[in-house]
Scaffold this motif. Structure first.
Motif, PDB file in Angstrom:
ATOM      1  N   THR A  15       0.829  -1.211   0.000  1.00  5.63           N
ATOM      2  CA  THR A  15       0.000   0.000   0.000  1.00  5.63           C
ATOM      3  C   THR A  15       0.860   1.256   0.000  1.00  5.63           C
ATOM      4  N   VAL A  16       1.948   1.258   0.791  1.00  5.61           N
ATOM      5  CA  VAL A  16       2.855   2.406   0.805  1.00  5.61           C
ATOM      6  C   VAL A  16       3.428   2.644  -0.589  1.00  5.61           C
ATOM      7  N   VAL A  17       3.856   1.581  -1.259  1.00  5.79           N
ATOM      8  CA  VAL A  17       4.412   1.718  -2.608  1.00  5.79           C
ATOM      9  C   VAL A  17       3.351   2.256  -3.568  1.00  5.79           C
ATOM     10  N   CYS A  18       2.134   1.730  -3.494  1.00  8.07           N
ATOM     11  CA  CYS A  18       1.077   2.152  -4.418  1.00  8.07           C
ATOM     12  C   CYS A  18       0.661   3.605  -4.175  1.00  8.07           C
ATOM     13  N   VAL A  19       0.549   4.011  -2.919  1.00 14.27           N
ATOM     14  CA  VAL A  19       0.167   5.400  -2.617  1.00 14.27           C
ATOM     15  C   VAL A  19       1.273   6.355  -3.051  1.00 14.27           C
ATOM     16  N   THR A  20       2.533   5.965  -2.820  1.00 17.13           N
ATOM     17  CA  THR A  20       3.658   6.797  -3.275  1.00 17.13           C
ATOM     18  C   THR A  20       3.643   6.931  -4.790  1.00 17.13           C
ATOM     19  N   ALA A  21       3.396   5.823  -5.470  1.00 14.48           N
ATOM     20  CA  ALA A  21       3.331   5.856  -6.936  1.00 14.48           C
ATOM     21  C   ALA A  21       2.156   6.720  -7.404  1.00 14.48           C
TER      22      ALA A  21
END
Length: 302
Positions: free
Chosen positions: A101-107
């Motif tokens: 989720t952190v990776v997706c929100v950052t992206a």
């Protein structure tokens, strides 16, 4: 030998999760494209946390006269508001879901910031067409990460945490409450057509998400296997975090001893379960029944 097999399975699991994460990142990129190219240029507002961020951006720019160099800061505000939800995710939902989720929100924040917003709407004055096209693209962009076991953040995390706290709650109810408040505020700040077109977009968006993902589709799986199933059971419980029930059986035709595993999980964990089963017994007999009603201590997942 067993240690080498464990390492191989862990490596395969990491590779599989990596592929799912790439799919999730592709999904949030699709969402950012739909938002920046079709929704923002016609001045419409998304639902959920992103809609709240768009509203904050508008208040800062229109009423407080702050300028941001032509950059839409809704994505940055979205990331900042997700930080407390990240804490909730790692405590309530699990580390793997948290990391993805952190990776997706950052992206998503990155894509929303770098994808240029057209000076004029692509569909011209046809706002309805922008609603429909943008709703479909953004809905797919939300649904794909959910199907990949990821999340674009926002109300999905909060709603899922509330599901764990109160079993009869749902992400749909959470979105309904937030959207009712959001569009109520929009009704006072903007004109009625803006609110109506935003509602049309939200409806199309939700339909597109449901086509790709539904967290409440529960699946009942029975696995009939000839193999000793201890390792299979271990991998199911470790990788999926699901319990199971087993009983001994005997084939009526062959009179061979068999084991039957009984598992309850969500629809989008099914592919992973099949993968685990085929690793241990390529000839296992698998029976799947979708849409079953489950009571008791059953863990809902995205």
């Amino acid at each position: 030998m067993n240690r080498e097999m464990e390492k191989l399975k862990d490596r395969q699991f990491v590779i599989g999760q990596g592929k799912m994460l790439l799919g999730g990142v592709g999904g949030v990129m699709l969402y950012a494209i739909g938002m920046n190219l079709f929704i923002v240029p016609v001045g419409l507002y998304s639902g959920g946390l992103m809609g709240v961020c768009q509203l904050i951006r508008t208040v800062l720019a229109r009423y407080l006269h702050l300028t941001f160099g032509g950059v839409d800061i809704a994505g940055v505000v979205y990331y900042l508001l997700n930080v407390p939800l990240f804490v909730l995710a790692v405590k309530k939902i699990g580390k793997i879901f948290f990391l993805k989720t952190v990776v997706c929100v950052t992206a998503m924040t990155t894509f929303l910031s770098i994808i240029p917003i057209p000076a004029e709407p692509i569909m011209g004055e046809d706002i309805l067409a922008s609603c429909l096209i943008g709703g479909i693209i953004c809905g797919a962009g939300i649904g794909i990460p959910l199907r990949m076991g990821c999340s674009g953040g926002g109300m999905d995390i909060l709603g899922l945490a509330l599901v764990k706290w109160k079993k009869d709650f749902s992400i749909g109810k959470m979105n309904l409450i937030v959207n009712a408040a959001l569009y109520g505020i929009c009704l006072f700040l903007f004109d009625i057509p803006t609110v109506i077109y935003s509602l049309i977009y939200a409806a199309v968006n939700s339909t597109a998400v449901d086509r790709l993902h539904s967290q409440n589709i529960n699946v009942e799986v029975k696995v009939v296997t000839n193999e000793k199933s201890e390792l299979m059971e271990h991998d199911i419980m470790k990788q999926l975090g699901r319990g199971l029930t087993k009983w001994e059986a005997r084939g009526a035709y062959t009179e061979e001893g068999k084991e039957v595993l009984y598992i309850l999980l969500s629809k989008y964990e099914l592919a992973h379960l099949r993968y685990i089963i085929r690793q241990h017994d390529p000839h296992a007999f698998i029976v799947v029944n979708e849409g079953v009603h489950i009571g008791g201590n059953f863990l809902k997942k995205l």
